[in-house]
Design a protein around this motif. Structure first.
Motif, PDB file in Angstrom:
ATOM      1  N   CYS A  10      -3.419   3.576  -3.061  1.00  0.00           N
ATOM      2  CA  CYS A  10      -3.764   2.315  -3.707  1.00  0.00           C
ATOM      3  C   CYS A  10      -3.305   1.159  -2.829  1.00  0.00           C
ATOM      4  O   CYS A  10      -2.418   1.313  -1.987  1.00  0.00           O
ATOM      5  N   MET A  11      -3.982   0.021  -3.006  1.00  0.00           N
ATOM      6  CA  MET A  11      -3.679  -1.186  -2.250  1.00  0.00           C
ATOM      7  C   MET A  11      -3.542  -2.349  -3.227  1.00  0.00           C
ATOM      8  O   MET A  11      -4.441  -2.587  -4.039  1.00  0.00           O
ATOM      9  N   TRP A  12      -2.432  -3.055  -3.130  1.00  0.00           N
ATOM     10  CA  TRP A  12      -2.129  -4.197  -3.994  1.00  0.00           C
ATOM     11  C   TRP A  12      -1.881  -5.429  -3.138  1.00  0.00           C
ATOM     12  O   TRP A  12      -1.394  -5.322  -2.015  1.00  0.00           O
ATOM     13  N   MET A  13      -2.135  -6.583  -3.711  1.00  0.00           N
ATOM     14  CA  MET A  13      -1.666  -7.846  -3.140  1.00  0.00           C
ATOM     15  C   MET A  13      -0.739  -8.440  -4.183  1.00  0.00           C
ATOM     16  O   MET A  13      -1.119  -8.577  -5.357  1.00  0.00           O
ATOM     17  N   LEU A  14       0.452  -8.761  -3.760  1.00  0.00           N
ATOM     18  CA  LEU A  14       1.442  -9.302  -4.673  1.00  0.00           C
ATOM     19  C   LEU A  14       1.351 -10.824  -4.699  1.00  0.00           C
ATOM     20  O   LEU A  14       0.741 -11.436  -3.812  1.00  0.00           O
ATOM     21  N   PRO A  15       1.925 -11.454  -5.712  1.00  0.00           N
ATOM     22  CA  PRO A  15       1.831 -12.919  -5.813  1.00  0.00           C
ATOM     23  C   PRO A  15       2.301 -13.601  -4.523  1.00  0.00           C
ATOM     24  O   PRO A  15       3.280 -13.186  -3.917  1.00  0.00           O
ATOM     25  N   GLY A  16       1.563 -14.622  -4.122  1.00  0.00           N
ATOM     26  CA  GLY A  16       1.882 -15.350  -2.903  1.00  0.00           C
ATOM     27  C   GLY A  16       1.295 -14.729  -1.651  1.00  0.00           C
ATOM     28  O   GLY A  16       1.355 -15.320  -0.578  1.00  0.00           O
TER      29      GLY A  16
ATOM     30  N   THR B  22       0.206   8.083 -11.626  1.00  0.00           N
ATOM     31  CA  THR B  22       1.374   8.120 -10.743  1.00  0.00           C
ATOM     32  C   THR B  22       1.280   7.031  -9.679  1.00  0.00           C
ATOM     33  O   THR B  22       2.279   6.393  -9.347  1.00  0.00           O
ATOM     34  N   LEU B  23       0.081   6.812  -9.158  1.00  0.00           N
ATOM     35  CA  LEU B  23      -0.109   5.788  -8.128  1.00  0.00           C
ATOM     36  C   LEU B  23       0.035   4.373  -8.673  1.00  0.00           C
ATOM     37  O   LEU B  23       0.648   3.521  -8.038  1.00  0.00           O
ATOM     38  N   ILE B  24      -0.514   4.106  -9.825  1.00  0.00           N
ATOM     39  CA  ILE B  24      -0.567   2.745 -10.349  1.00  0.00           C
ATOM     40  C   ILE B  24       0.735   2.318 -11.039  1.00  0.00           C
ATOM     41  O   ILE B  24       1.096   1.143 -11.052  1.00  0.00           O
ATOM     42  N   GLN B  25       1.457   3.268 -11.597  1.00  0.00           N
ATOM     43  CA  GLN B  25       2.584   2.944 -12.474  1.00  0.00           C
ATOM     44  C   GLN B  25       3.737   2.194 -11.806  1.00  0.00           C
ATOM     45  O   GLN B  25       4.310   1.296 -12.443  1.00  0.00           O
ATOM     46  N   PRO B  26       4.137   2.488 -10.572  1.00  0.00           N
ATOM     47  CA  PRO B  26       5.280   1.756 -10.006  1.00  0.00           C
ATOM     48  C   PRO B  26       5.079   0.237  -9.961  1.00  0.00           C
ATOM     49  O   PRO B  26       6.002  -0.513 -10.284  1.00  0.00           O
ATOM     50  N   VAL B  27       3.907  -0.216  -9.608  1.00  0.00           N
ATOM     51  CA  VAL B  27       3.678  -1.664  -9.570  1.00  0.00           C
ATOM     52  C   VAL B  27       3.569  -2.218 -10.987  1.00  0.00           C
ATOM     53  O   VAL B  27       4.073  -3.308 -11.263  1.00  0.00           O
ATOM     54  N   LEU B  28       2.963  -1.469 -11.901  1.00  0.00           N
ATOM     55  CA  LEU B  28       2.907  -1.934 -13.287  1.00  0.00           C
ATOM     56  C   LEU B  28       4.314  -2.045 -13.870  1.00  0.00           C
ATOM     57  O   LEU B  28       4.617  -3.006 -14.590  1.00  0.00           O
ATOM     58  N   ASP B  29       5.185  -1.102 -13.560  1.00  0.00           N
ATOM     59  CA  ASP B  29       6.578  -1.180 -14.018  1.00  0.00           C
ATOM     60  C   ASP B  29       7.265  -2.414 -13.437  1.00  0.00           C
ATOM     61  O   ASP B  29       8.005  -3.113 -14.140  1.00  0.00           O
ATOM     62  N   ALA B  30       7.028  -2.689 -12.156  1.00  0.00           N
ATOM     63  CA  ALA B  30       7.614  -3.884 -11.528  1.00  0.00           C
ATOM     64  C   ALA B  30       7.068  -5.154 -12.183  1.00  0.00           C
ATOM     65  O   ALA B  30       7.814  -6.113 -12.403  1.00  0.00           O
TER      66      ALA B  30
ATOM     67  N   PRO C 178      -8.304 -14.997 -10.870  1.00  0.00           N
ATOM     68  CA  PRO C 178      -7.446 -15.888 -11.653  1.00  0.00           C
ATOM     69  C   PRO C 178      -6.504 -16.724 -10.784  1.00  0.00           C
ATOM     70  O   PRO C 178      -6.081 -16.292  -9.707  1.00  0.00           O
ATOM     71  N   ASN C 179      -6.182 -17.902 -11.293  1.00  0.00           N
ATOM     72  CA  ASN C 179      -5.270 -18.805 -10.596  1.00  0.00           C
ATOM     73  C   ASN C 179      -3.811 -18.562 -10.962  1.00  0.00           C
ATOM     74  O   ASN C 179      -2.924 -19.052 -10.280  1.00  0.00           O
ATOM     75  N   PHE C 180      -3.559 -17.831 -12.048  1.00  0.00           N
ATOM     76  CA  PHE C 180      -2.169 -17.594 -12.458  1.00  0.00           C
ATOM     77  C   PHE C 180      -1.532 -16.525 -11.557  1.00  0.00           C
ATOM     78  O   PHE C 180      -2.237 -15.665 -11.001  1.00  0.00           O
ATOM     79  N   PRO C 181      -0.211 -16.574 -11.372  1.00  0.00           N
ATOM     80  CA  PRO C 181       0.460 -15.548 -10.556  1.00  0.00           C
ATOM     81  C   PRO C 181       0.229 -14.154 -11.157  1.00  0.00           C
ATOM     82  O   PRO C 181       0.340 -13.974 -12.371  1.00  0.00           O
ATOM     83  N   HIS C 182      -0.068 -13.193 -10.286  1.00  0.00           N
ATOM     84  CA  HIS C 182      -0.346 -11.824 -10.738  1.00  0.00           C
ATOM     85  C   HIS C 182      -0.280 -10.868  -9.560  1.00  0.00           C
ATOM     86  O   HIS C 182      -0.360 -11.285  -8.404  1.00  0.00           O
ATOM     87  N   ALA C 183      -0.148  -9.589  -9.860  1.00  0.00           N
ATOM     88  CA  ALA C 183      -0.315  -8.527  -8.873  1.00  0.00           C
ATOM     89  C   ALA C 183      -1.787  -8.120  -8.932  1.00  0.00           C
ATOM     90  O   ALA C 183      -2.327  -7.901 -10.012  1.00  0.00           O
TER      91      ALA C 183
ATOM     92  N   CYS D 287       0.846  -1.196   0.000  1.00  0.00           N
ATOM     93  CA  CYS D 287       0.000   0.000   0.000  1.00  0.00           C
ATOM     94  C   CYS D 287       0.879   1.242   0.000  1.00  0.00           C
ATOM     95  O   CYS D 287       1.932   1.259   0.633  1.00  0.00           O
ATOM     96  N   TYR D 288       0.410   2.256  -0.691  1.00  0.00           N
ATOM     97  CA  TYR D 288       1.111   3.522  -0.620  1.00  0.00           C
ATOM     98  C   TYR D 288       0.158   4.655  -0.963  1.00  0.00           C
ATOM     99  O   TYR D 288      -0.908   4.432  -1.527  1.00  0.00           O
TER     100      TYR D 288
END
Length: 163
Positions: A32-38, A103-111, A79-84, A23-24
């Motif tokens: 924004c809030m993300w859950m990363l793979p795993g 600006t908020l979404i781009q850092p994780v999309l770049d990663a 989805p069952n495939f690995p994703h952010a 989150c940031y």
């Protein structure tokens, strides 16, 4: 209904996405809030209690049922495939139209691009479709309809971009 939704988002931020996700913020103008793979975005029994009792008190049993059904419908199509997973992104009304969402979404999309990883979200607002499309997201299957008459949630995926 707003009290129930606000309680749910605060609960998910405090108990799931801040301690277990990514989150940031952009000051107090957006977040924004993300859950990363795993990562684990699941509710524990205490999480359910923290959702059910205040929602029942402020909004009634139908809101509780609607919240549980919506979560189940989203889980069944996740989805069952690995994703952010982009759980939420928000920009204050006074800060909209200035590129802050990007600006908020781009850092994780770049990663995701660097890691060769897709990103996934459920779009709950048709007005945001253009923004998500401009970020590279495309619909993934049919919309999710948790209950008759409920607003659709549109699953969207963004495949990683090669540089």
């Amino acid at each position: 209904a707003f009290a129930g939704i606000a309680n749910l988002f605060h609960l998910q931020a405090r108990r799931i996405y801040v301690p277990r996700g990514y989150c940031y913020t952009a000051g107090d103008e957006g977040a924004c809030m993300w859950m990363l793979p795993g990562g684990d975005a699941g509710f524990s029994l205490p999480d359910y209690a923290a959702f059910v009792f205040p929602t029942l008190w402020h909004c009634g049993p139908r809101a509780v049922r609607r919240g549980i059904r919506t979560g189940a419908a989203m889980d069944s199509r996740h989805p069952n495939f690995p994703h952010a997973y982009l759980f939420s992104i928000g920009v204050r009304e006074t800060a909209r139209g200035k590129g802050l969402g990007r600006t908020l979404i781009q850092p994780v999309l770049d990663a995701c691009d660097r890691q060769g990883l897709p990103a996934y979200l459920e779009n709950s607002n048709p007005a945001n479709t253009g923004f998500y499309s401009a970020c590279g997201f495309a619909p993934l299957g049919d919309p999710i309809h948790p209950e008759p008459g409920s607003p659709p949630l549109v699953p969207m995926v963004r495949q990683p971009r090669r540089s």
